[in-house]
Write a protein that holds these residues in place. Structure first.
Motif, PDB file in Angstrom:
ATOM      1  N   GLY A   1       1.091  -1.191  -0.007  1.00 54.33           N
ATOM      2  CA  GLY A   1      -0.759  -0.276  -0.187  1.00 54.33           C
ATOM      3  C   GLY A   1       0.789   1.318   0.158  1.00 54.33           C
ATOM      4  O   GLY A   1       2.204   1.609  -0.196  1.00 54.33           O
ATOM      5  N   HIS A   2       0.253   2.030  -0.030  1.00 53.79           N
ATOM      6  CA  HIS A   2       1.039   3.983  -0.047  1.00 53.79           C
ATOM      7  C   HIS A   2       0.245   5.112   0.732  1.00 53.79           C
ATOM      8  O   HIS A   2      -0.636   4.188   1.344  1.00 53.79           O
ATOM      9  CB  HIS A   2       0.726   4.202  -1.340  1.00 53.79           C
TER      10      HIS A   2
ATOM     11  N   THR B   1      -1.757   7.046   0.237  1.00 57.17           N
ATOM     12  CA  THR B   1      -3.310   8.166   0.119  1.00 57.17           C
ATOM     13  C   THR B   1      -3.764   6.286   0.784  1.00 57.17           C
ATOM     14  O   THR B   1      -4.780   6.772   0.875  1.00 57.17           O
ATOM     15  CB  THR B   1      -2.459   8.032  -1.632  1.00 57.17           C
ATOM     16  N   ASP B   2      -2.867   5.401   0.708  1.00 61.94           N
ATOM     17  CA  ASP B   2      -4.068   4.602   0.886  1.00 61.94           C
ATOM     18  C   ASP B   2      -4.650   4.713   2.620  1.00 61.94           C
ATOM     19  O   ASP B   2      -5.404   3.980   2.886  1.00 61.94           O
ATOM     20  CB  ASP B   2      -3.826   3.495   0.625  1.00 61.94           C
TER      21      ASP B   2
ATOM     22  N   SER C   1      -6.929   7.106   3.528  1.00 58.98           N
ATOM     23  CA  SER C   1      -8.699   6.897   2.537  1.00 58.98           C
ATOM     24  C   SER C   1      -8.876   6.265   4.379  1.00 58.98           C
ATOM     25  O   SER C   1     -10.573   6.158   4.520  1.00 58.98           O
ATOM     26  CB  SER C   1      -8.774   5.945   1.800  1.00 58.98           C
TER      27      SER C   1
ATOM     28  N   ASP D   1      -2.317   4.635   9.497  1.00 58.56           N
ATOM     29  CA  ASP D   1      -2.083   6.030   8.988  1.00 58.56           C
ATOM     30  C   ASP D   1      -0.865   6.061  10.461  1.00 58.56           C
ATOM     31  O   ASP D   1       0.251   6.892  10.242  1.00 58.56           O
ATOM     32  CB  ASP D   1      -3.140   7.249   9.858  1.00 58.56           C
TER      33      ASP D   1
END
Length: 231
Positions: free
Chosen positions: A134-135, A137-138, A141, A149
């Protein structure tokens, strides 16, 4: 790519009793440490080169005074001095350049859905609540201060701390060796930009897959400690 995937899987199996579900993330950190250990002799050579360049400072000062009105002649004289002393002004770049293949391998490994003829099972692994494929930005969300995060916040905190240390060290080195940054072609521009380059790591961590971000964070932290020990 499949050979590299098997290496990561074997390291993860080795670490699984200690790290359980985060064993693959731990394997990436271990892999990074092994890469840095392999390039450590080059880092030691770069540190010796830096000390040799510092030792040349009095002679460079003399050259600057001698050729104060002829910048081109000064540059040639400094390069000749470096050649005579067998010192390269860019020798410190080699350890970093040799790490790029390992970084790109991790990046592509955790960006492809398949490996060879089969599915890429490494994409199913996480670090706590953050998927290794994942990134940032994921993670956003899922809401601020969610589990994923928090992983990125921890990485950003480490990178920011290391970047600050590198920034101060680079600025201090430039202040202590002002002649080298002006007498060597290209070094002036590099010297102005170099102190800020460490902060670009924050951007890298934000845009690459988490697995590649772990490599970057581990490698930059290793570099900071390595420089402190070798300086």
């Amino acid at each position: 790519m499949s050979v590299f995937a098997r290496l990561v899987e074997q390291l993860a199996d080795l670490l699984q009793p200690l790290f359980h579900a985060s064993a693959t993330a731990a394997a990436i950190v271990l892999f990074t440490a092994l890469v840095r250990l392999a390039t450590h002799p080059l880092a030691r050579a770069a540190a010796r080169g830096q000390r040799a360049r510092t030792a040349l400072q009095p002679r460079i000062t003399e050259l600057r005074e001698k050729h104060a009105r002829d910048p081109e002649r000064l540059q040639r004289a400094v390069l000749e001095l470096h050649t005579e002393a067998k010192v390269s002004p860019f020798s410190g770049l080699l350890p970093g350049l040799l790490q790029l293949p390992a970084f790109f391998l991790l990046y592509h490994l955790f960006s492809n859905a398949t490996i060879g003829d089969g599915p890429n099972t490494l994409l199913d692994h996480d670090l706590l609540a953050a998927p290794l494929a994942g990134h940032w930005t994921d993670a956003l969300s899922g809401g601020i201060f969610g589990g994923a995060d928090l992983v990125y916040l921890a990485l950003f905190a480490v990178v920011a701390a290391v970047a600050t240390v590198n920034f101060r060290r680079t600025r201090r080195a430039a202040a202590e060796n002002p002649v080298q940054t002006t007498a060597v072609p290209g070094q002036g521009a590099v010297g102005k930009v170099a102190p800020f380059l460490s902060f670009l790591t924050l951007v890298t961590v934000a845009v690459v897959p988490l697995a590649a971000a772990l490599y970057v964070v581990t490698s930059t932290t290793w570099s900071a400690v390595e420089r402190a020990v070798l300086s």
